[in-house]
Each structure stands twice: as structure tokens, then as C-alpha cells.
Design a protein around this motif. Sequence first.
Motif, PDB file in Angstrom:
ATOM      1  N   ALA A 166       0.659  -1.214  -0.192  1.00 47.04           N
ATOM      2  CA  ALA A 166       0.314   0.288   0.122  1.00 47.04           C
ATOM      3  C   ALA A 166       0.943   1.621  -0.050  1.00 47.04           C
ATOM      4  CB  ALA A 166      -0.565  -0.126   0.908  1.00 47.04           C
ATOM      5  N   PRO A 167       1.701   1.445   0.763  1.00 50.65           N
ATOM      6  CA  PRO A 167       2.514   2.390   1.094  1.00 50.65           C
ATOM      7  C   PRO A 167       3.517   2.672  -0.520  1.00 50.65           C
ATOM      8  CG  PRO A 167       3.344   1.055   2.787  1.00 50.65           C
ATOM      9  CD  PRO A 167       2.653   0.641   1.739  1.00 50.65           C
ATOM     10  N   ALA A 174     -17.465   6.588  -6.495  1.00 55.73           N
ATOM     11  CA  ALA A 174     -17.622   6.229  -4.731  1.00 55.73           C
ATOM     12  C   ALA A 174     -16.286   6.350  -4.730  1.00 55.73           C
ATOM     13  CB  ALA A 174     -18.293   4.779  -4.844  1.00 55.73           C
ATOM     14  N   VAL A 175     -15.507   5.408  -4.711  1.00 54.14           N
ATOM     15  CA  VAL A 175     -13.975   4.867  -5.241  1.00 54.14           C
ATOM     16  C   VAL A 175     -13.266   6.116  -5.161  1.00 54.14           C
ATOM     17  CG1 VAL A 175     -12.164   4.152  -4.781  1.00 54.14           C
ATOM     18  CG2 VAL A 175     -14.182   2.590  -5.271  1.00 54.14           C
ATOM     19  N   VAL A 176     -12.889   7.475  -6.025  1.00 53.59           N
ATOM     20  CA  VAL A 176     -12.196   8.334  -5.599  1.00 53.59           C
ATOM     21  C   VAL A 176     -12.600   9.584  -4.429  1.00 53.59           C
ATOM     22  CG1 VAL A 176     -12.531  10.365  -6.820  1.00 53.59           C
ATOM     23  CG2 VAL A 176     -11.955   8.825  -8.025  1.00 53.59           C
ATOM     24  N   VAL A 191      -2.545   5.570  10.836  1.00 54.64           N
ATOM     25  CA  VAL A 191      -3.153   6.541  10.383  1.00 54.64           C
ATOM     26  C   VAL A 191      -2.676   6.726   8.535  1.00 54.64           C
ATOM     27  CG1 VAL A 191      -4.451   8.349   9.732  1.00 54.64           C
ATOM     28  CG2 VAL A 191      -4.421   7.384  11.738  1.00 54.64           C
ATOM     29  N   GLU A 192      -1.655   7.417   8.644  1.00 54.29           N
ATOM     30  CA  GLU A 192      -0.923   7.050   7.153  1.00 54.29           C
ATOM     31  C   GLU A 192      -1.012   5.532   6.816  1.00 54.29           C
ATOM     32  OE1 GLU A 192      -0.850   9.447   5.555  1.00 54.29           O
ATOM     33  OE2 GLU A 192      -0.999  10.282   7.258  1.00 54.29           O
ATOM     34  N   LEU A 193      -0.752   4.479   7.440  1.00 53.65           N
ATOM     35  CA  LEU A 193      -0.869   3.010   6.425  1.00 53.65           C
ATOM     36  C   LEU A 193      -2.054   2.688   6.307  1.00 53.65           C
ATOM     37  CD1 LEU A 193       0.624   1.282   5.978  1.00 53.65           C
ATOM     38  CD2 LEU A 193       0.605  -0.156   8.569  1.00 53.65           C
ATOM     39  N   ALA A 194      -2.869   3.244   7.616  1.00 54.16           N
ATOM     40  CA  ALA A 194      -4.733   2.730   7.219  1.00 54.16           C
ATOM     41  C   ALA A 194      -5.387   3.547   5.998  1.00 54.16           C
ATOM     42  CB  ALA A 194      -5.087   3.297   8.523  1.00 54.16           C
ATOM     43  N   LEU A 241      -6.794   2.978   0.641  1.00 55.71           N
ATOM     44  CA  LEU A 241      -6.875   3.594  -1.104  1.00 55.71           C
ATOM     45  C   LEU A 241      -6.237   2.075  -2.148  1.00 55.71           C
ATOM     46  CD1 LEU A 241      -5.975   5.208  -3.216  1.00 55.71           C
ATOM     47  CD2 LEU A 241      -3.944   5.223  -2.984  1.00 55.71           C
ATOM     48  N   SER A 242      -5.613   1.085  -1.221  1.00 55.24           N
ATOM     49  CA  SER A 242      -5.563  -0.343  -1.602  1.00 55.24           C
ATOM     50  C   SER A 242      -7.258  -1.146  -2.391  1.00 55.24           C
ATOM     51  CB  SER A 242      -4.430  -1.186  -1.554  1.00 55.24           C
ATOM     52  OG  SER A 242      -2.686   0.139  -1.471  1.00 55.24           O
ATOM     53  N   VAL A 243      -7.301  -1.105  -1.181  1.00 55.44           N
ATOM     54  CA  VAL A 243      -8.591  -2.436  -0.818  1.00 55.44           C
ATOM     55  C   VAL A 243      -9.808  -1.118  -1.731  1.00 55.44           C
ATOM     56  CG1 VAL A 243     -10.758  -2.156   0.685  1.00 55.44           C
ATOM     57  CG2 VAL A 243      -8.103  -3.061   1.551  1.00 55.44           C
ATOM     58  N   PHE A 244     -10.089  -0.305  -2.041  1.00 58.72           N
ATOM     59  CA  PHE A 244     -10.592   0.500  -2.794  1.00 58.72           C
ATOM     60  C   PHE A 244     -10.398   0.014  -4.718  1.00 58.72           C
ATOM     61  CE2 PHE A 244     -12.547   2.177   0.894  1.00 58.72           C
ATOM     62  CZ  PHE A 244     -13.731   2.375   0.446  1.00 58.72           C
TER      63      PHE A 244
END
Length: 303
Positions: free
Chosen positions: A8-9, A177-179, A215-218, A223-226
Motif C-alpha cells: 500500500a505505501p 464512489a472510490v474517488v 493513520v497514514e498506513l491505514a 486506497l489499495s482495497v478500494f
Amino acid sequence: MAVVVAGAPLLVGVMRQVRARLEGRAGAGVLQPWRDLRKLARKQPLTPRGTSEVFRVAPLLMVSTTLAVVAVAPFVTTASVPSPGADLFVVVALLTLGAVALALAGLDTGTAFGGMGASREVTVLALVEPTLLVAIFALSVPVGSTNLADIVIATLHDPGRVITPASLLAAVALGLAVVAETGRLPVDNPSTHLELTMVHEAMVLEYAGPDLALVELASAMRLSVFLGLWATLFVPWGVASDASGPALLLGVVVFAVKVTVLGAGLSAGEVFLAKLRLFRVPELLAGSFLLALLAVAASFFLA
């Protein structure tokens, strides 16, 4: 789960690098988000005076709910997905829970910025979550199941579902919705701290050190999940139908490639977009909800 946490990062780094190159800048490099997380994790944790457990638990809740979605969603394979957990309503509820936790943390600080960001976030959530539910529900109507794995399997067996009117309308609605959910342009600008424009950043201004790293990692994981959810539902090819080693390896590689391509495309599109005024955002999200409703109607009457 390990791929999403570690990648994700890197996805955020790729998106920032793509945008930097298109804007004529060198960019900080793909690994810069990981360097930032490492720097934050080494700092002393600080908690604003007067905050409660809500403020301290919110980062952990964001990470845990996102990991739960990764564990049950058929991103890599449909063979090991638990049926109750992979239900459409469970997945959307878990994603919403993480966003609500951060909004409550913004309110818990008692600052003007935190309250403003939380108010804007809840306004966006109230319009986005129904769109997520209805758009994916449109895909579940022909299948007869709200289980994400069943939807993916049905699309793999009948690729023609991807180009049906219901699927195309749902793809556009879910994309908008993802955006909005991930705080990207034109709904939110993730690279600004201007009080008139920020939504997500306003809620996390009081976080520091390891809490800010979480928070930044989440946020990167969400973003990766959506993006992975959109890719899995509308471009499911590469998702393994069994749990064998080669199939899982291929599924991981294909998932990473699809998410990276979507992220790079989203970042490239942001270069040519300006942020909408806040009072125009509900109009955009209401339009996406209307497209989702049309997708449901098309799935019933054009099936």
C-alpha cells in the motif's frame, strides 16, 4: 494481507511519482512513503490534552477493519473466502466503520479543524456508502447472491457480464464512489492543508508519531482495497479459483499489477483535474448514486 500492508505505501509512492513526472518534477521516489512511516514510527507518541480513548483507538480500528476486508475479499482467490464475511453488506460496513472512527477522532480533539473535517467526512460518507451498496448490489442481482466471491466466479464463467449496461453503469458509479472514499481529486486534495479544501487531513492534524504512522498506513491500505475491489469486480481475470501455490502466486501478481495500473491512471487523471467546490461535491455524488440506481434497474429489466 501481507501484500496489501507492504504494497500500500508503495502504491502511494507510485502515484506520487507518476504525478510528479507529469508535472515536470523529479519526485521523491517510490519508497518515500515507507521512509516517512519509518520516521514517524521512531518518534515519541504525543496525545492532545483532553482527548479520550476514541482518539487513541481510531488508528488501530482503521487498520484492523481494513485488514478484515482484505482477509475476506476475493482479491487473490475465491477458494478460501468465508461466505459470511465476504458478503457485500459486511465489507461495506467494515470500511464504513474505519471512516467513522476517524471522524469521531477528529471530533474528539475539540479543535475547529477536527470538527470541520469530521463534518465534511460524514457528509461525504452519507452519500458514498449508499452508492457502494447499490452499485455492487446491481452486480449481485443476476447472480442471486450478495457474496463477492460468487459475483467474481459468475463473471469469470460468463465474461460477457462485464459489458452489460448494468455492469458499465455500476463501474462508473463505483469508480466515483472510490474517488470520494479515498479522498482523491476532484472530491478532496490529499496534498494540501488549506482549511477551505481539506477533508481527510483536517481530521488527522492532531496525530503525531506512531499514531500518525498508523493513520497514514491505514489510508494507503484503504486506497489499495478500494482499487482492488473495483478491479476484482469488473476485471476479475487472474483471480485464482483454487488455493494451489502457482495459482495463488499468479493471483497476487495480477492483483498487484491491476491495482498499480488503476492507481497510476487515477494519479495521472488528477493532474488535469481541479478540486470541486465543497457545495458541488454532493451534486457529483448524487449523480453517482443515480447511476447506481440505473444499474440496478438495468440488471432487473435487461437481464
